[in-house]
Design a protein around this motif. Sequence first.
Motif, PDB file in Angstrom:
ATOM      1  N   VAL A 137      25.176   7.008 -35.584  1.00  0.00           N
ATOM      2  CA  VAL A 137      25.104   8.230 -36.385  1.00  0.00           C
ATOM      3  C   VAL A 137      23.903   8.139 -37.324  1.00  0.00           C
ATOM      4  O   VAL A 137      23.775   7.174 -38.083  1.00  0.00           O
TER       5      VAL A 137
ATOM      6  N   HIS B 180      21.663   9.556 -40.489  1.00  0.00           N
ATOM      7  CA  HIS B 180      21.845  10.253 -41.760  1.00  0.00           C
ATOM      8  C   HIS B 180      20.531  10.321 -42.536  1.00  0.00           C
ATOM      9  O   HIS B 180      19.575   9.612 -42.220  1.00  0.00           O
TER      10      HIS B 180
ATOM     11  N   ALA C 274      26.524   2.335 -45.232  1.00  0.00           N
ATOM     12  CA  ALA C 274      25.954   2.431 -43.887  1.00  0.00           C
ATOM     13  C   ALA C 274      25.489   1.038 -43.502  1.00  0.00           C
ATOM     14  O   ALA C 274      25.388   0.146 -44.344  1.00  0.00           O
TER      15      ALA C 274
ATOM     16  N   HIS D  59      30.985   6.207 -43.409  1.00  0.00           N
ATOM     17  CA  HIS D  59      29.774   7.033 -43.393  1.00  0.00           C
ATOM     18  C   HIS D  59      29.932   8.333 -42.621  1.00  0.00           C
ATOM     19  O   HIS D  59      29.079   9.214 -42.723  1.00  0.00           O
ATOM     20  N   VAL D  60      31.033   8.474 -41.854  1.00  0.00           N
ATOM     21  CA  VAL D  60      31.198   9.688 -41.067  1.00  0.00           C
ATOM     22  C   VAL D  60      32.694   9.908 -40.824  1.00  0.00           C
ATOM     23  O   VAL D  60      33.383   9.033 -40.297  1.00  0.00           O
TER      24      VAL D  60
ATOM     25  N   ASN E 202      34.300   6.502 -38.023  1.00  0.00           N
ATOM     26  CA  ASN E 202      33.886   5.250 -38.656  1.00  0.00           C
ATOM     27  C   ASN E 202      34.243   4.007 -37.846  1.00  0.00           C
ATOM     28  O   ASN E 202      33.512   3.013 -37.883  1.00  0.00           O
TER      29      ASN E 202
ATOM     30  N   GLY F  33      26.091   3.304 -38.656  1.00  0.00           N
ATOM     31  CA  GLY F  33      25.403   4.313 -39.443  1.00  0.00           C
ATOM     32  C   GLY F  33      24.007   3.881 -39.860  1.00  0.00           C
ATOM     33  O   GLY F  33      23.820   2.764 -40.341  1.00  0.00           O
TER      34      GLY F  33
ATOM     35  N   GLU G 109      21.051   5.194 -42.347  1.00  0.00           N
ATOM     36  CA  GLU G 109      20.647   6.106 -43.423  1.00  0.00           C
ATOM     37  C   GLU G 109      19.135   6.059 -43.597  1.00  0.00           C
ATOM     38  O   GLU G 109      18.530   4.982 -43.596  1.00  0.00           O
TER      39      GLU G 109
ATOM     40  N   HIS H  48      24.484  13.294 -38.334  1.00  0.00           N
ATOM     41  CA  HIS H  48      25.680  13.441 -39.162  1.00  0.00           C
ATOM     42  C   HIS H  48      26.208  14.874 -39.115  1.00  0.00           C
ATOM     43  O   HIS H  48      27.427  15.102 -39.121  1.00  0.00           O
ATOM     44  N   TYR H  49      25.310  15.833 -39.030  1.00  0.00           N
ATOM     45  CA  TYR H  49      25.714  17.243 -39.028  1.00  0.00           C
ATOM     46  C   TYR H  49      26.482  17.635 -37.769  1.00  0.00           C
ATOM     47  O   TYR H  49      27.063  18.721 -37.689  1.00  0.00           O
TER      48      TYR H  49
ATOM     49  N   TYR I 201      29.048  15.736 -36.413  1.00  0.00           N
ATOM     50  CA  TYR I 201      30.277  14.950 -36.254  1.00  0.00           C
ATOM     51  C   TYR I 201      31.502  15.795 -35.913  1.00  0.00           C
ATOM     52  O   TYR I 201      32.390  15.342 -35.181  1.00  0.00           O
TER      53      TYR I 201
ATOM     54  N   LYS J  76      27.955  18.936 -43.424  1.00  0.00           N
ATOM     55  CA  LYS J  76      26.794  18.061 -43.476  1.00  0.00           C
ATOM     56  C   LYS J  76      25.575  18.727 -42.840  1.00  0.00           C
ATOM     57  O   LYS J  76      25.704  19.497 -41.886  1.00  0.00           O
TER      58      LYS J  76
END
Length: 230
Positions: A57, A59, A95, A117-118, A122, A127, A129, A166-167, A169, A189
């Motif tokens: 994922v 971020h 993350a 983080h999600v 998870n 993750g 970032e 992330h947007y 998920y 997100k």
Amino acid sequence: MKKFLLILSLFIYANSIEIKQMPLNFTQKRIDLTKEYIKNSYGLDVENIYIVPKVIVIHHTAMDDLKESYDRFNSETLTADRNYIMKAGNLNVSAHFLVDFDGSIYALMPETYMARHVIGLNLSSIGIENIGGNKKELTQEQLKANIELVKYLKEKYKTIEYLIGHYEYTKFENHPLFLERDAKYRTIKHDPAVWFMESLRSNFPDLNSYQKWSLRFITISKAIKIIIIH
């Protein structure tokens, strides 16, 4: 001989990417909070917090400074301004990796420990970032670093199947990997920028996105309906 060549290839590749160590505060308290989160959110009693990585994922931190972003994750418990996600537990967000504007990659925690983080994913995801996304956009150097980092993780963990932003998920809500029990626990997100995610994803046609998962789910659902009708 094959085993030796595999180990050698992994060694060569691991040494072609520089990952700096910047470990988060991770005491027994954080481990216990992670177990508590897993029980509250997923209904699972676990002996440890190890994950089997199946999803990566991506971020952005929405902060334009490395130290500020690191400090945000370093506390073992949520800060007061994150009370809107506290109902799922007091475990702080984190993350596995942090990528700075210049492309420097920092490892924050063991790759096979669960990070918060999600929502929902998870227990099966790593993750990454990226610093920025506030007043400063993500950079080409970060994109290049993410490409190298995903390559490294994909080579190391053969279980990885998905690469998502992330947007995206919530698109996995019907997926077996999505474990969140509280149907009302969702946050909107927007990270990372779509251009960043699509540019990254174009380098990994063999890793599934939510679109491919959704199409597969719809196809299976139709097939089940046909079987039931007949």
